[in-house]
Design a protein around this motif. Structure first.
Motif, PDB file in Angstrom:
ATOM      1  N   PHE A 162      82.886  30.417  -2.262  1.00 32.84           N
ATOM      2  CA  PHE A 162      82.213  29.247  -1.690  1.00 32.84           C
ATOM      3  C   PHE A 162      81.016  28.824  -2.541  1.00 32.84           C
ATOM      4  O   PHE A 162      80.696  27.631  -2.623  1.00 32.84           O
ATOM      5  CB  PHE A 162      81.775  29.544  -0.247  1.00 32.84           C
ATOM      6  CG  PHE A 162      82.884  29.432   0.760  1.00 32.84           C
ATOM      7  CD1 PHE A 162      83.360  28.191   1.166  1.00 32.84           C
ATOM      8  CD2 PHE A 162      83.477  30.576   1.293  1.00 32.84           C
ATOM      9  CE1 PHE A 162      84.388  28.096   2.090  1.00 32.84           C
ATOM     10  CE2 PHE A 162      84.509  30.489   2.199  1.00 32.84           C
ATOM     11  CZ  PHE A 162      84.977  29.229   2.614  1.00 32.84           C
ATOM     12  N   GLU A 163      80.364  29.783  -3.178  1.00 33.88           N
ATOM     13  CA  GLU A 163      79.249  29.425  -4.059  1.00 33.88           C
ATOM     14  C   GLU A 163      79.748  28.639  -5.268  1.00 33.88           C
ATOM     15  O   GLU A 163      79.090  27.700  -5.733  1.00 33.88           O
ATOM     16  CB  GLU A 163      78.505  30.691  -4.497  1.00 33.88           C
ATOM     17  CG  GLU A 163      77.674  31.319  -3.372  1.00 33.88           C
ATOM     18  CD  GLU A 163      77.047  32.626  -3.788  1.00 33.88           C
ATOM     19  OE1 GLU A 163      77.436  33.154  -4.874  1.00 33.88           O
ATOM     20  OE2 GLU A 163      76.169  33.131  -3.062  1.00 33.88           O
ATOM     21  N   GLU A 164      80.918  29.021  -5.783  1.00 31.61           N
ATOM     22  CA  GLU A 164      81.512  28.279  -6.896  1.00 31.61           C
ATOM     23  C   GLU A 164      81.879  26.863  -6.456  1.00 31.61           C
ATOM     24  O   GLU A 164      81.699  25.895  -7.199  1.00 31.61           O
ATOM     25  CB  GLU A 164      82.750  29.001  -7.403  1.00 31.61           C
ATOM     26  CG  GLU A 164      82.466  30.343  -8.096  1.00 31.61           C
ATOM     27  CD  GLU A 164      81.653  30.157  -9.383  1.00 31.61           C
ATOM     28  OE1 GLU A 164      81.811  29.087 -10.024  1.00 31.61           O
ATOM     29  OE2 GLU A 164      80.847  31.048  -9.716  1.00 31.61           O
ATOM     30  N   LEU A 165      82.383  26.743  -5.238  1.00 30.20           N
ATOM     31  CA  LEU A 165      82.701  25.414  -4.710  1.00 30.20           C
ATOM     32  C   LEU A 165      81.433  24.572  -4.581  1.00 30.20           C
ATOM     33  O   LEU A 165      81.451  23.355  -4.868  1.00 30.20           O
ATOM     34  CB  LEU A 165      83.370  25.519  -3.342  1.00 30.20           C
ATOM     35  CG  LEU A 165      84.844  25.963  -3.291  1.00 30.20           C
ATOM     36  CD1 LEU A 165      85.310  26.054  -1.855  1.00 30.20           C
ATOM     37  CD2 LEU A 165      85.707  24.976  -4.081  1.00 30.20           C
ATOM     38  N   PRO A 217      83.995  30.856   9.128  1.00 30.91           N
ATOM     39  CA  PRO A 217      83.843  32.320   9.039  1.00 30.91           C
ATOM     40  C   PRO A 217      82.383  32.727   9.177  1.00 30.91           C
ATOM     41  O   PRO A 217      81.485  32.106   8.611  1.00 30.91           O
ATOM     42  CB  PRO A 217      84.389  32.651   7.651  1.00 30.91           C
ATOM     43  CG  PRO A 217      84.305  31.369   6.871  1.00 30.91           C
ATOM     44  CD  PRO A 217      84.507  30.269   7.870  1.00 30.91           C
ATOM     45  N   ARG A 218      82.143  33.792   9.947  1.00 34.45           N
ATOM     46  CA  ARG A 218      80.783  34.281  10.168  1.00 34.45           C
ATOM     47  C   ARG A 218      80.387  35.351   9.152  1.00 34.45           C
ATOM     48  O   ARG A 218      79.266  35.377   8.667  1.00 34.45           O
ATOM     49  CB  ARG A 218      80.663  34.861  11.584  1.00 34.45           C
ATOM     50  CG  ARG A 218      80.821  33.821  12.688  1.00 34.45           C
ATOM     51  CD  ARG A 218      80.675  34.473  14.061  1.00 34.45           C
ATOM     52  NE  ARG A 218      80.825  33.502  15.136  1.00 34.45           N
ATOM     53  CZ  ARG A 218      79.835  32.754  15.615  1.00 34.45           C
ATOM     54  NH1 ARG A 218      78.625  32.875  15.105  1.00 34.45           N
ATOM     55  NH2 ARG A 218      80.053  31.894  16.591  1.00 34.45           N
ATOM     56  N   ASN A 219      81.296  36.230   8.858  1.00 32.17           N
ATOM     57  CA  ASN A 219      80.998  37.339   7.947  1.00 32.17           C
ATOM     58  C   ASN A 219      81.897  37.237   6.712  1.00 32.17           C
ATOM     59  O   ASN A 219      83.103  37.451   6.798  1.00 32.17           O
ATOM     60  CB  ASN A 219      81.220  38.681   8.658  1.00 32.17           C
ATOM     61  CG  ASN A 219      80.337  38.840   9.879  1.00 32.17           C
ATOM     62  OD1 ASN A 219      79.128  38.645   9.797  1.00 32.17           O
ATOM     63  ND2 ASN A 219      80.942  39.182  11.010  1.00 32.17           N
ATOM     64  N   LEU A 220      81.302  36.877   5.588  1.00 28.79           N
ATOM     65  CA  LEU A 220      82.055  36.694   4.355  1.00 28.79           C
ATOM     66  C   LEU A 220      82.004  37.961   3.506  1.00 28.79           C
ATOM     67  O   LEU A 220      80.970  38.643   3.430  1.00 28.79           O
ATOM     68  CB  LEU A 220      81.468  35.532   3.549  1.00 28.79           C
ATOM     69  CG  LEU A 220      81.528  34.136   4.193  1.00 28.79           C
ATOM     70  CD1 LEU A 220      80.803  33.138   3.297  1.00 28.79           C
ATOM     71  CD2 LEU A 220      82.952  33.704   4.424  1.00 28.79           C
ATOM     72  N   SER A 221      83.120  38.264   2.878  1.00 31.15           N
ATOM     73  CA  SER A 221      83.123  39.345   1.897  1.00 31.15           C
ATOM     74  C   SER A 221      82.420  38.836   0.637  1.00 31.15           C
ATOM     75  O   SER A 221      82.149  37.630   0.496  1.00 31.15           O
ATOM     76  CB  SER A 221      84.559  39.754   1.568  1.00 31.15           C
ATOM     77  OG  SER A 221      85.231  38.691   0.904  1.00 31.15           O
ATOM     78  N   ALA A 222      82.148  39.733  -0.300  1.00 28.58           N
ATOM     79  CA  ALA A 222      81.478  39.340  -1.536  1.00 28.58           C
ATOM     80  C   ALA A 222      82.333  38.329  -2.310  1.00 28.58           C
ATOM     81  O   ALA A 222      81.815  37.343  -2.853  1.00 28.58           O
ATOM     82  CB  ALA A 222      81.198  40.577  -2.393  1.00 28.58           C
ATOM     83  N   GLU A 223      83.636  38.562  -2.341  1.00 25.95           N
ATOM     84  CA  GLU A 223      84.528  37.647  -3.060  1.00 25.95           C
ATOM     85  C   GLU A 223      84.563  36.277  -2.389  1.00 25.95           C
ATOM     86  O   GLU A 223      84.551  35.234  -3.066  1.00 25.95           O
ATOM     87  CB  GLU A 223      85.932  38.233  -3.126  1.00 25.95           C
ATOM     88  CG  GLU A 223      86.048  39.456  -4.029  1.00 25.95           C
ATOM     89  CD  GLU A 223      87.476  39.964  -4.095  1.00 25.95           C
ATOM     90  OE1 GLU A 223      88.301  39.487  -3.280  1.00 25.95           O
ATOM     91  OE2 GLU A 223      87.763  40.824  -4.938  1.00 25.95           O
ATOM     92  N   GLN A 224      84.616  36.267  -1.043  1.00 28.30           N
ATOM     93  CA  GLN A 224      84.646  34.994  -0.325  1.00 28.30           C
ATOM     94  C   GLN A 224      83.344  34.222  -0.545  1.00 28.30           C
ATOM     95  O   GLN A 224      83.367  33.003  -0.740  1.00 28.30           O
ATOM     96  CB  GLN A 224      84.876  35.255   1.165  1.00 28.30           C
ATOM     97  CG  GLN A 224      86.277  35.727   1.500  1.00 28.30           C
ATOM     98  CD  GLN A 224      86.409  36.151   2.951  1.00 28.30           C
ATOM     99  OE1 GLN A 224      85.439  36.621   3.566  1.00 28.30           O
ATOM    100  NE2 GLN A 224      87.611  35.993   3.506  1.00 28.30           N
ATOM    101  N   ARG A 225      82.238  34.927  -0.514  1.00 31.74           N
ATOM    102  CA  ARG A 225      80.955  34.249  -0.715  1.00 31.74           C
ATOM    103  C   ARG A 225      80.880  33.660  -2.122  1.00 31.74           C
ATOM    104  O   ARG A 225      80.417  32.532  -2.320  1.00 31.74           O
ATOM    105  CB  ARG A 225      79.809  35.236  -0.482  1.00 31.74           C
ATOM    106  CG  ARG A 225      78.444  34.565  -0.566  1.00 31.74           C
ATOM    107  CD  ARG A 225      77.325  35.495  -0.143  1.00 31.74           C
ATOM    108  NE  ARG A 225      76.058  34.781  -0.122  1.00 31.74           N
ATOM    109  CZ  ARG A 225      75.630  34.029   0.875  1.00 31.74           C
ATOM    110  NH1 ARG A 225      76.372  33.901   1.961  1.00 31.74           N
ATOM    111  NH2 ARG A 225      74.476  33.409   0.822  1.00 31.74           N
ATOM    112  N   GLN A 226      81.359  34.424  -3.100  1.00 35.00           N
ATOM    113  CA  GLN A 226      81.357  33.921  -4.473  1.00 35.00           C
ATOM    114  C   GLN A 226      82.233  32.685  -4.592  1.00 35.00           C
ATOM    115  O   GLN A 226      81.874  31.724  -5.286  1.00 35.00           O
ATOM    116  CB  GLN A 226      81.856  35.010  -5.422  1.00 35.00           C
ATOM    117  CG  GLN A 226      81.829  34.579  -6.891  1.00 35.00           C
ATOM    118  CD  GLN A 226      82.316  35.672  -7.828  1.00 35.00           C
ATOM    119  OE1 GLN A 226      82.668  36.766  -7.390  1.00 35.00           O
ATOM    120  NE2 GLN A 226      82.332  35.381  -9.115  1.00 35.00           N
TER     121      GLN A 226
END
Length: 328
Positions: free
Chosen positions: A321-324, A310-319
């Motif tokens: 992946f950051e948790e991962l 994914p190129r453009n992550l939503s705030a929830e998606q970014r969070q």
């Protein structure tokens, strides 16, 4: 289609420009450019778009010339002659007739089967759909040079009986090679339907025995179609096996799931195991091309996995992946 005059005003087609390649392009460059453009303008992706269909035909025509060493060399000779004529600023139109006649004479006057230009489309069966319909430019320079002056003056729909058999090159799509196809051949005022079997490859010869004119030996000649299977942007063919790409998202690659794989007889669902790596290949048994003489037996299809990042992550998606990332 009306009869063509070789000295008529006609636009020179720059096939290199059509494919977007330099004149020094290698065979690989030509193939790569064709595949990219064919995928973009393929009728399957442009339903009802006549402009895309015409562009697809133009791309196929350019590829037909530039992918063949003999035709490309002839085309380059024409380009040089045409360029010199323009630089001289000669009056009138470029004399296509003289150029074609000179080329034919240099080749010993042609030989083999000679076709009247007025009936070339009939002889080829009109290829049909997106694959057929060569321009006047192509037919004048390539089809029209297949014989000497006397041959071009033959009555419509006649073939000179110089050989014991008659052969014509025919292009088909990969779909037609998969399902089988038909082409119409005009011979002595007869319209002959020739079946192309499923599984045909480039180089396959299809024969209709005894369908040609009677020769000097009193026996009717055979008619052959020499098959060329056009490249398909969706698949790469190796003998009877097909290779294709299939895309999955990151979560499917990590956790496993299902992926859609396009085949020549429909879409199938492929099970993706957890931990699948980018570029990993899966074999779908019996989903390839029919074998030419035993069409009930088929090759395999190999699906190469492409993982979409994914190129453009939503705030929830970014969070997420950051948790991962914290768990590494």
């Amino acid at each position: 289609m009306g009869a063509l005059e070789y000295n008529q005003p006609m636009e020179y087609k720059d096939y290199y420009k059509v494919l977007g390649v330099e004149r020094s392009a290698t065979e690989g460059d030509v193939n790569k450019a064709f595949r990219k453009l064919a995928k973009q303008y393929h009728p399957d992706h442009n339903q009802g778009n006549k402009q895309a269909e015409e562009k697809f035909k133009e791309i196929n025509e350019a590829y037909q010339v530039l992918s063949d060493k003999t035709q490309r060399a002839r085309y380059d000779q024409l380009g040089e002659s045409y360029s010199n004529w323009q630089q001289r600023g000669a009056p009138g139109n470029f004399n296509w007739k003289d150029w074609a006649a000179a080329q034919a004479q240099g080749q010993g006057g042609g030989g083999g089967v000679h076709f009247d230009m007025n009936n070339l489309d009939d002889l080829l069966g009109g290829l049909g759909g997106s694959g057929g319909g060569f321009s006047d430019f192509f037919q004048t320079i390539f089809a029209g040079m297949q014989g000497n002056t006397a041959a071009r003056q033959q009555t419509a729909r006649r073939v000179q009986p110089k050989a014991a058999s008659y052969q014509q090159d025919v292009q088909i799509t990969l779909d037609e090679a998969f399902h089988g196809a038909e082409r119409t051949v005009m011979m002595n005022e007869r319209r002959l339907q020739m079946k192309i079997p499923a599984g045909a490859k480039t180089g396959t010869k299809v024969r209709m025995s005894g369908a040609g004119p009677v020769g000097a030996n009193g026996k009717p000649a055979d008619i052959y179609l020499l098959i060329e299977v056009l490249p398909d942007p969706r698949f790469e063919r190796k003998e009877d096996d097909l290779y294709a790409d299939t895309s999955i998202d990151v979560l499917t690659a990590v956790l496993g799931g299902k992926a859609r794989v396009v085949t020549l007889d429909g879409t199938v669902m492929l099970t993706i195991p957890a931990g699948t790596q980018p570029g990993q290949t899966f074999r779908l048994t019996g989903r390839g091309m029919p074998r030419l003489r035993t069409p009930a037996t088929r090759g395999d299809l190999y699906a190469c996995v492409k993982v979409q990042i994914p190129r453009n992550l939503s705030a929830e998606q970014r969070q997420f992946f950051e948790e991962l990332a914290k768990l590494r």
